[in-house]
Enzyme design. Structure first.
Site, PDB file in Angstrom:
ATOM      1  N   ASP A 155      31.356 -10.963   4.357  1.00  7.99           N
ATOM      2  CA  ASP A 155      29.914 -10.941   4.622  1.00  7.99           C
ATOM      3  C   ASP A 155      29.596 -12.184   5.444  1.00  7.99           C
ATOM      4  O   ASP A 155      29.643 -13.298   4.932  1.00  7.99           O
ATOM      5  CB  ASP A 155      29.170 -10.947   3.275  1.00  7.99           C
ATOM      6  CG  ASP A 155      27.651 -10.997   3.448  1.00  7.99           C
ATOM      7  OD1 ASP A 155      27.175 -11.121   4.586  1.00  7.99           O
ATOM      8  OD2 ASP A 155      26.958 -10.908   2.406  1.00  7.99           O
TER       9      ASP A 155
ATOM     10  N   TRP B 181      24.650 -14.186  -3.087  1.00  3.79           N
ATOM     11  CA  TRP B 181      24.898 -12.986  -2.281  1.00  3.79           C
ATOM     12  C   TRP B 181      26.218 -12.316  -2.623  1.00  3.79           C
ATOM     13  O   TRP B 181      26.279 -11.092  -2.753  1.00  3.79           O
ATOM     14  CB  TRP B 181      24.801 -13.304  -0.789  1.00  3.79           C
ATOM     15  CG  TRP B 181      23.382 -13.489  -0.361  1.00  3.79           C
ATOM     16  CD1 TRP B 181      22.833 -14.624   0.164  1.00  3.79           C
ATOM     17  CD2 TRP B 181      22.308 -12.536  -0.456  1.00  3.79           C
ATOM     18  NE1 TRP B 181      21.494 -14.439   0.410  1.00  3.79           N
ATOM     19  CE2 TRP B 181      21.137 -13.168   0.048  1.00  3.79           C
ATOM     20  CE3 TRP B 181      22.216 -11.221  -0.894  1.00  3.79           C
ATOM     21  CZ2 TRP B 181      19.897 -12.525   0.110  1.00  3.79           C
ATOM     22  CZ3 TRP B 181      20.986 -10.575  -0.839  1.00  3.79           C
ATOM     23  CH2 TRP B 181      19.846 -11.227  -0.344  1.00  3.79           C
TER      24      TRP B 181
ATOM     25  N   LYS C 251      19.455 -13.168  10.469  1.00  2.00           N
ATOM     26  CA  LYS C 251      19.708 -14.582  10.237  1.00  2.00           C
ATOM     27  C   LYS C 251      20.101 -15.255  11.556  1.00  2.00           C
ATOM     28  O   LYS C 251      19.303 -15.939  12.159  1.00  2.00           O
ATOM     29  CB  LYS C 251      20.817 -14.780   9.195  1.00  2.00           C
ATOM     30  CG  LYS C 251      20.409 -14.770   7.715  1.00  2.00           C
ATOM     31  CD  LYS C 251      19.784 -13.527   7.202  1.00  2.00           C
ATOM     32  CE  LYS C 251      19.381 -13.542   5.755  1.00  2.00           C
ATOM     33  NZ  LYS C 251      20.293 -12.886   4.849  1.00  2.00           N
TER      34      LYS C 251
HETATM   35  C1  LIG Z   1      20.425 -12.089   3.628  1.00  4.98           C
HETATM   36  C2  LIG Z   1      21.796 -11.834   3.162  1.00  4.98           C
HETATM   37  C3  LIG Z   1      22.178 -10.592   2.629  1.00  4.98           C
HETATM   38  C4  LIG Z   1      21.191  -9.482   2.401  1.00  4.98           C
HETATM   39  O1  LIG Z   1      20.734  -9.011   3.605  1.00  4.98           O
HETATM   40  P1  LIG Z   1      19.590  -7.885   3.689  1.00  4.98           P
HETATM   41  O2  LIG Z   1      19.619  -7.584   5.138  1.00  4.98           O
HETATM   42  O3  LIG Z   1      18.323  -8.495   3.202  1.00  4.98           O
HETATM   43  O4  LIG Z   1      20.026  -6.744   2.847  1.00  4.98           O
HETATM   44  C5  LIG Z   1      23.492 -10.422   2.250  1.00  4.98           C
HETATM   45  N1  LIG Z   1      24.399 -11.407   2.378  1.00  4.98           N
HETATM   46  C6  LIG Z   1      24.070 -12.617   2.892  1.00  4.98           C
HETATM   47  C7  LIG Z   1      25.122 -13.666   3.022  1.00  4.98           C
HETATM   48  C8  LIG Z   1      22.765 -12.865   3.296  1.00  4.98           C
HETATM   49  O5  LIG Z   1      22.440 -14.053   3.820  1.00  4.98           O
END
Ligand SMILES: *Cc1c(COP(=O)(O)O)cnc(C)c1O
Length: 361
Positions: free
Chosen positions: A172, A102, A196
């Site tokens: 993030d 990511w 998540k």
């Molecule tokens: C799932 C995820 C993303 C991407 O998220 P989307 O909503 O699918 O664009 C980015 N960073 C992390 C750490 C993730 O777990």
């Protein structure tokens, strides 16, 4: 009908109490004779929901007053673009720390807008660790420092916020926001897709210090400008009202259960139990992630013999343990132990794993 223990990495399990409440008020929300999905986002009741959910999130995360909370769309990947558009502020370079799929994807997107400084990159270890602090190349003039606090696919998590001096820190936290307390003051910006550890897909939460607003690149689409979103209470365009409502219910659920401090204890215990089962399996199960940086949210493991993978997943399913197959880029298994995954689910998984080992070991 019995609900399964759902170990999906995302979209992920939601608290049953929240789903039941949503079910009970689906046809008639707040005595309006309609569902929350069918109301105007300009209606008084929805404005109240928006304000309340923001206040609850502020309480849970102890967000200081000089930070804005935005409820936007576009997911984590949307933020991969919105962050450079809004945070470069006339600078040309931004620092990216690469500790998994990511954060590497975030850097790839940022390349469209700026020069990248790669602070460190653990790809050569298959993203199983975090490079040591003295090996990082932090540029003191970078517009910001971006990293992923928890790497959802690789199962690597920062134990503490990285120390990067005066460079604005951008995190993030898509898969671990609300999983434990964070000192928000250390960050310029934190973002998370809701699907998540927060709520359903469709909503993205951004927490940003207010003095960074109002300096977006001229090419920034209006809806991607944090200041526009902040000035409009995240109601500039029609927001994902149902996802927002459900996330609001999750905030209340979390507060009723003692908040982030309490859930952090439970999360730690859940993760410890599963890692213990893996580490004590005599090599039947293995986890290649560096012990110092193992994620509490996404636990990656392999079986000693890959040919047992399919059998493991199928038999787990028969035991009401769902979505354990690892991401195809990483392989093996992945158990995501988000806030809404009850400790009983971890106990059931550990019992199943021990039995599976006994029969197949
Ligand atoms: C799932 C995820 C993303 C991407 O998220 P989307 O909503 O699918 O664009 C980015 N960073 C992390 C750490 C993730 O777990």
């Amino acid at each position: 009908m019995s609900r399964v223990f759902n170990f999906s990495a995302g979209p992920a399990t939601l608290p049953i109490e929240v789903l039941e409440q949503a079910q009970a008020e689906l046809l008639d929300w707040n005595d309006s004779g309609m569902s929350v999905m069918e109301q105007s986002h300009r209606a008084k009741d929805f404005e109240k929901l928006a304000a309340e959910s923001e206040n609850d999130l502020r309480d849970l995360l102890k967000i200081p007053n000089n930070y804005k909370v935005l409820f936007v769309q576009g997911g984590g990947r949307g933020q991969f673009a919105m962050v450079p558009m809004n945070m470069l502020r006339n600078k040309k370079t931004a620092d990216y720390m690469l500790t998994g799929v990511w954060s590497a994807a975030a850097a790839e997107e940022a390349k469209r807008y700026c020069q990248l400084g790669i602070v460190a990159d653990s790809k050569s270890t298959h993203y199983t660790t975090i490079p040591e602090r003295n090996a990082w190349h932090v540029n003191p003039d970078a517009a910001y420092f971006h990293y992923a606090d928890n790497e959802t696919m690789n199962g690597v998590e920062f134990p503490d916020a990285p120390e990067v001096g005066h460079v604005p820190l951008v995190s993030d936290m898509s898969s671990n926001m609300l999983s434990r307390p964070f000192d928000i003051n250390k960050f310029a910006l934190i973002y998370a897709g809701a699907q998540k550890n927060i709520g359903p897909a469709g909503l993205t939460i951004v927490i940003v210090r207010e003095d960074y607003l109002g300096q977006a690149l001229p090419i920034t689409p209006t809806i991607f400008d944090y200041k526009i979103q902040a000035d409009n209470g995240s109601l500039y365009q029609t927001p994902p009202t149902f996802a927002w409502y459900l996330s609001g219910l999750v905030f209340k659920w979390l507060k009723q259960r003692g908040g982030v401090e309490k859930i952090a204890e439970i999360n730690q215990r859940k993760a410890d139990k599963l890692y213990h089962c893996i580490d004590e399996s005599g090599g039947f199960y293995t986890c290649s992630v560096d012990k110092a940086y193992r994620s509490r949210m996404n636990i990656i493991f392999n079986l000693c013999n890959e040919s047992l993978d399919e059998k493991f997943v199928q038999e787990a399913k028969l035991n009401n343990l769902a979505q354990l197959k690892g991401h195809k880029l990483v392989g093996g298994m992945r158990a995501s132990l988000y806030n809404a995954l009850p400790e009983a689910g971890v106990n059931a998984l550990v019992a199943f794993m021990n039995e599976f080992k006994r029969v197949n070991g």
